[in-house]
Design an enzyme around this catalytic site. Sequence first.
Site, PDB file in Angstrom:
ATOM      1  N   ARG A  75      -8.457  12.549  13.569  1.00 50.60           N
ATOM      2  CA  ARG A  75      -7.270  13.060  12.880  1.00 50.60           C
ATOM      3  C   ARG A  75      -7.567  14.476  12.428  1.00 50.60           C
ATOM      4  O   ARG A  75      -8.721  14.926  12.440  1.00 50.60           O
ATOM      5  CB  ARG A  75      -6.906  12.163  11.693  1.00 50.60           C
ATOM      6  N   VAL A  79     -11.603  15.424   4.046  1.00 52.36           N
ATOM      7  CA  VAL A  79     -12.230  14.152   3.733  1.00 52.36           C
ATOM      8  C   VAL A  79     -11.313  13.291   2.876  1.00 52.36           C
ATOM      9  O   VAL A  79     -10.567  13.796   2.039  1.00 52.36           O
ATOM     10  CB  VAL A  79     -13.583  14.363   3.010  1.00 52.36           C
ATOM     11  N   THR A  80     -11.348  11.995   3.120  1.00 51.05           N
ATOM     12  CA  THR A  80     -10.660  11.047   2.258  1.00 51.05           C
ATOM     13  C   THR A  80     -11.507   9.798   2.112  1.00 51.05           C
ATOM     14  O   THR A  80     -12.528   9.640   2.800  1.00 51.05           O
ATOM     15  CB  THR A  80      -9.252  10.708   2.771  1.00 51.05           C
ATOM     16  N   HIS A  82     -11.604   5.456   1.740  1.00 47.79           N
ATOM     17  CA  HIS A  82     -11.012   4.129   1.823  1.00 47.79           C
ATOM     18  C   HIS A  82     -11.973   3.147   1.179  1.00 47.79           C
ATOM     19  O   HIS A  82     -13.197   3.290   1.302  1.00 47.79           O
ATOM     20  CB  HIS A  82     -10.784   3.708   3.270  1.00 47.79           C
ATOM     21  N   ALA A 151      -1.590   8.321   0.472  1.00 48.28           N
ATOM     22  CA  ALA A 151      -1.844   9.422   1.400  1.00 48.28           C
ATOM     23  C   ALA A 151      -1.603   8.960   2.822  1.00 48.28           C
ATOM     24  O   ALA A 151      -1.578   7.764   3.108  1.00 48.28           O
ATOM     25  CB  ALA A 151      -3.287   9.904   1.245  1.00 48.28           C
ATOM     26  N   CYS A 183      -8.838  15.416   0.303  1.00 41.89           N
ATOM     27  CA  CYS A 183      -7.990  16.207   1.199  1.00 41.89           C
ATOM     28  C   CYS A 183      -8.326  17.691   1.138  1.00 41.89           C
ATOM     29  O   CYS A 183      -7.523  18.542   1.525  1.00 41.89           O
ATOM     30  CB  CYS A 183      -6.508  15.997   0.878  1.00 41.89           C
TER      31      CYS A 183
END
Length: 250
Positions: A75, A79-80, A82, A151, A183
């Site tokens: 994608r 950085v995100t 989970h 998000a 983000c």
Amino acid sequence: MPSIRPAQAIIRDLGRADYEPVFAAMRAFTDAREPDTTDELWIVEHPPVFTLGLGADRGHLLAGAHAVPVVQTDRGGEVTYHGPGQVVIYLLIDLRRNKPGGKLYARQFVEKIEQAIINVLEAYNLAGERIAGAPGIYIAGGPRKGAKIAALGLKVRGNGCTYHGVSLNVAMDLAPFSWINPCGYAGLETVDMRSMGAEAALADVQQALARELVRQLSTRAAQDESQDASQNTPHTASNNTTEPHGQAAK
């Protein structure tokens, strides 16, 4: 000759699953799909993981981030995080096939995803809002206005097929968000439904959001049809995402 309306998207619940096998399965599904392949939504809860978008700056991984696995994805964006207590739904959708009312464009797709989140939050007496140029949903008022609660990040291939998806924070350990610049934004506050006073079972929110996403994607507003008439090409690209805000902030 009238077009045939495609089947409603299939919802699959994958339970708790590691990120990398699900990522590989999304890509394999998209590689193998045919023009008549039914769209799918995959519900999943991941163990703790940081994911990086294409071109992500590893400088946004801060002190403490070493405690969590990091996975490079395809994608866009930065950085995100989970982790347990978060709804993640991956949207394996063909935007170019005929939908009720016509094909979807990437921008409209994002708007429908965001609206689904807003509607689900409203059902739990939480007000969410969009922020221009920063896809995702943010707290709309009060002392934590502007904090991010949901998000999204999408990969849109040149053939109009999507994967990756959306995350909504329900009842998480929020500490790992402090170990990154979410983000790519230093100091961006991240909240969940529980910290905003809404107690809800994860499974209930998973199903509510999946159903609302299907509903949103199965309907078209008159204004969408008007916009379609004025657009000649879909806003998709083989190495593009739909998120201008760091490109993807799932």
